[in-house]
Scaffold this motif. Structure first.
Motif, PDB file in Angstrom:
ATOM      1  N   UNK A  38     -18.398 -14.532   1.312  1.00  0.00           N
ATOM      2  CA  UNK A  38     -18.788 -14.800  -0.073  1.00  0.00           C
ATOM      3  C   UNK A  38     -18.166 -13.777  -1.011  1.00  0.00           C
ATOM      4  N   UNK A  39     -18.704 -13.695  -2.224  1.00  0.00           N
ATOM      5  CA  UNK A  39     -18.168 -12.779  -3.219  1.00  0.00           C
ATOM      6  C   UNK A  39     -18.597 -11.345  -2.917  1.00  0.00           C
ATOM      7  N   UNK A  40     -17.675 -10.396  -3.196  1.00  0.00           N
ATOM      8  CA  UNK A  40     -17.969  -8.980  -2.944  1.00  0.00           C
ATOM      9  C   UNK A  40     -17.261  -8.125  -3.995  1.00  0.00           C
ATOM     10  N   UNK A  41     -17.861  -7.001  -4.318  1.00  0.00           N
ATOM     11  CA  UNK A  41     -17.278  -6.058  -5.264  1.00  0.00           C
ATOM     12  C   UNK A  41     -16.232  -5.214  -4.549  1.00  0.00           C
ATOM     13  N   UNK A  42     -15.038  -5.126  -5.124  1.00  0.00           N
ATOM     14  CA  UNK A  42     -13.949  -4.333  -4.549  1.00  0.00           C
ATOM     15  C   UNK A  42     -13.553  -3.247  -5.550  1.00  0.00           C
ATOM     16  N   UNK A  43     -13.421  -2.029  -5.061  1.00  0.00           N
ATOM     17  CA  UNK A  43     -12.997  -0.903  -5.885  1.00  0.00           C
ATOM     18  C   UNK A  43     -11.655  -0.406  -5.354  1.00  0.00           C
ATOM     19  N   UNK A  44     -10.678  -0.303  -6.239  1.00  0.00           N
ATOM     20  CA  UNK A  44      -9.370   0.232  -5.887  1.00  0.00           C
ATOM     21  C   UNK A  44      -9.138   1.484  -6.716  1.00  0.00           C
ATOM     22  N   UNK A  45      -8.682   2.564  -6.076  1.00  0.00           N
ATOM     23  CA  UNK A  45      -8.434   3.814  -6.792  1.00  0.00           C
ATOM     24  C   UNK A  45      -6.965   4.209  -6.664  1.00  0.00           C
ATOM     25  N   UNK A  46      -6.458   4.858  -7.694  1.00  0.00           N
ATOM     26  CA  UNK A  46      -5.073   5.312  -7.745  1.00  0.00           C
ATOM     27  C   UNK A  46      -5.090   6.803  -8.072  1.00  0.00           C
ATOM     28  N   UNK A  47      -4.358   7.597  -7.295  1.00  0.00           N
ATOM     29  CA  UNK A  47      -4.375   9.033  -7.554  1.00  0.00           C
ATOM     30  C   UNK A  47      -3.141   9.735  -7.041  1.00  0.00           C
ATOM     31  N   UNK A  48      -3.172  11.049  -7.176  1.00  0.00           N
ATOM     32  CA  UNK A  48      -2.057  11.914  -6.763  1.00  0.00           C
ATOM     33  C   UNK A  48      -0.742  11.418  -7.352  1.00  0.00           C
ATOM     34  N   UNK A  49      -0.719  11.237  -8.670  1.00  0.00           N
ATOM     35  CA  UNK A  49       0.486  10.775  -9.346  1.00  0.00           C
ATOM     36  C   UNK A  49       1.575  11.837  -9.261  1.00  0.00           C
ATOM     37  N   UNK A  50       2.800  11.395  -8.965  1.00  0.00           N
ATOM     38  CA  UNK A  50       3.975  12.263  -8.949  1.00  0.00           C
ATOM     39  C   UNK A  50       5.117  11.552  -9.662  1.00  0.00           C
ATOM     40  N   UNK A  51       6.074  12.339 -10.134  1.00  0.00           N
ATOM     41  CA  UNK A  51       7.213  11.768 -10.841  1.00  0.00           C
ATOM     42  C   UNK A  51       8.318  11.405  -9.859  1.00  0.00           C
ATOM     43  N   UNK A  52       8.822  10.183 -10.025  1.00  0.00           N
ATOM     44  CA  UNK A  52       9.958   9.689  -9.247  1.00  0.00           C
ATOM     45  C   UNK A  52      10.924   9.064 -10.235  1.00  0.00           C
ATOM     46  N   UNK A  53      12.095   9.647 -10.379  1.00  0.00           N
ATOM     47  CA  UNK A  53      13.145   9.140 -11.268  1.00  0.00           C
ATOM     48  C   UNK A  53      12.618   8.857 -12.678  1.00  0.00           C
ATOM     49  N   UNK A  54      11.762   9.738 -13.184  1.00  0.00           N
ATOM     50  CA  UNK A  54      11.246   9.591 -14.536  1.00  0.00           C
ATOM     51  C   UNK A  54       9.987   8.743 -14.657  1.00  0.00           C
ATOM     52  N   UNK A  55       9.530   8.134 -13.564  1.00  0.00           N
ATOM     53  CA  UNK A  55       8.314   7.320 -13.572  1.00  0.00           C
ATOM     54  C   UNK A  55       7.192   8.087 -12.886  1.00  0.00           C
ATOM     55  N   UNK A  56       5.978   8.017 -13.435  1.00  0.00           N
ATOM     56  CA  UNK A  56       4.811   8.558 -12.749  1.00  0.00           C
ATOM     57  C   UNK A  56       4.225   7.454 -11.883  1.00  0.00           C
ATOM     58  N   UNK A  57       4.144   7.713 -10.578  1.00  0.00           N
ATOM     59  CA  UNK A  57       3.657   6.714  -9.623  1.00  0.00           C
ATOM     60  C   UNK A  57       2.513   7.308  -8.811  1.00  0.00           C
ATOM     61  N   UNK A  58       1.498   6.491  -8.505  1.00  0.00           N
ATOM     62  CA  UNK A  58       0.439   6.997  -7.631  1.00  0.00           C
ATOM     63  C   UNK A  58       0.953   7.104  -6.198  1.00  0.00           C
ATOM     64  N   UNK A  59       0.669   8.218  -5.540  1.00  0.00           N
ATOM     65  CA  UNK A  59       1.080   8.354  -4.141  1.00  0.00           C
ATOM     66  C   UNK A  59      -0.119   8.148  -3.207  1.00  0.00           C
ATOM     67  N   UNK A  60      -1.288   7.876  -3.782  1.00  0.00           N
ATOM     68  CA  UNK A  60      -2.469   7.544  -2.980  1.00  0.00           C
ATOM     69  C   UNK A  60      -3.166   6.354  -3.625  1.00  0.00           C
ATOM     70  N   UNK A  61      -3.324   5.287  -2.859  1.00  0.00           N
ATOM     71  CA  UNK A  61      -4.042   4.098  -3.307  1.00  0.00           C
ATOM     72  C   UNK A  61      -5.113   3.809  -2.273  1.00  0.00           C
ATOM     73  N   UNK A  62      -6.349   3.735  -2.729  1.00  0.00           N
ATOM     74  CA  UNK A  62      -7.459   3.468  -1.817  1.00  0.00           C
ATOM     75  C   UNK A  62      -8.253   2.261  -2.265  1.00  0.00           C
ATOM     76  N   UNK A  63      -8.978   1.639  -1.328  1.00  0.00           N
ATOM     77  CA  UNK A  63      -9.836   0.515  -1.682  1.00  0.00           C
ATOM     78  C   UNK A  63     -11.088   0.550  -0.832  1.00  0.00           C
ATOM     79  N   UNK A  64     -12.167   0.030  -1.436  1.00  0.00           N
ATOM     80  CA  UNK A  64     -13.458  -0.074  -0.751  1.00  0.00           C
ATOM     81  C   UNK A  64     -14.082  -1.404  -1.113  1.00  0.00           C
ATOM     82  N   UNK A  65     -14.655  -2.051  -0.118  1.00  0.00           N
ATOM     83  CA  UNK A  65     -15.433  -3.264  -0.327  1.00  0.00           C
ATOM     84  C   UNK A  65     -16.404  -3.368   0.838  1.00  0.00           C
ATOM     85  N   UNK A  66     -17.388  -4.241   0.745  1.00  0.00           N
ATOM     86  CA  UNK A  66     -18.330  -4.383   1.856  1.00  0.00           C
ATOM     87  C   UNK A  66     -17.677  -4.822   3.168  1.00  0.00           C
ATOM     88  N   UNK A  67     -16.491  -5.429   3.102  1.00  0.00           N
ATOM     89  CA  UNK A  67     -15.856  -5.928   4.326  1.00  0.00           C
ATOM     90  C   UNK A  67     -14.749  -5.019   4.848  1.00  0.00           C
TER      91      UNK A  67
END
Length: 106
Positions: A38-67
Motif C-alpha cells: 500500500x501507500x508509504x511515506x518515503x524520505x530521501x536525503x542528500x548530503x556531503x555536497x562536493x564540487x565537480x567541474x563547477x557543479x555542486x553534487x551530493x556524494x551521499x544519497x539516503x532513503x528510508x521507508x517502511x519497506x
C-alpha cells in the motif's frame, strides 16, 4: 533550517522538497509512494555536497521507508565525459511514394 517547497506531479503525486536555508542546496524529499503493501511515506536525503567541474553534487544519497532503506555514497563523479555524438538523435528513415502510392523506405 530548510525551506519547504510543495510540488504536485502531473500524475497527482505530492512531493515536499527541502532546501538548505543558507546554501539553497536540496537537503531532502518527502513523498508518499505506492508499495506492494500500500501507500508509504518515503524520505530521501542528500548530503556531503562536493564540487565537480563547477557543479555542486551530493556524494551521499539516503532513503528510508517502511519497506526498506539504504544509502548511496559516491567517491567520484565525472562531468562532461560523454561524447557529443552519443546525444544526437539517430537519422530518421525517409519514405517516398512509388507510382502506386506505396511507401518505399530508405
Amino acid at each position: 533550517m530548510c525551506y519547504a517547497v510543495d510540488f504536485m506531479t502531473k500524475c497527482r503525486r505530492e512531493e515536499i522538497h527541502y532546501y538548505d536555508a543558507s546554501s539553497f542546496l536540496l537537503s531532502g524529499i518527502m513523498e508518499v509512494v505506492e508499495t506492494e503493501f500500500g501507500k508509504a511515506l518515503k524520505q530521501t536525503t542528500f548530503g556531503d555536497y562536493r564540487e565537480f567541474a563547477g557543479f555542486l553534487m551530493p556524494t551521499r544519497i539516503g532513503w528510508q521507508s517502511p519497506v526498506g532503506n539504504g544509502t548511496i555514497k559516491y567517491h567520484s563523479i565525472e562531468v562532461n565525459t560523454v561524447e557529443e555524438s552519443a546525444l544526437k538523435m539517430p537519422a530518421q528513415s525517409v519514405a517516398k511514394l512509388d507510382g502506386s502510392g506505396q511507401a518505399i523506405w530508405r
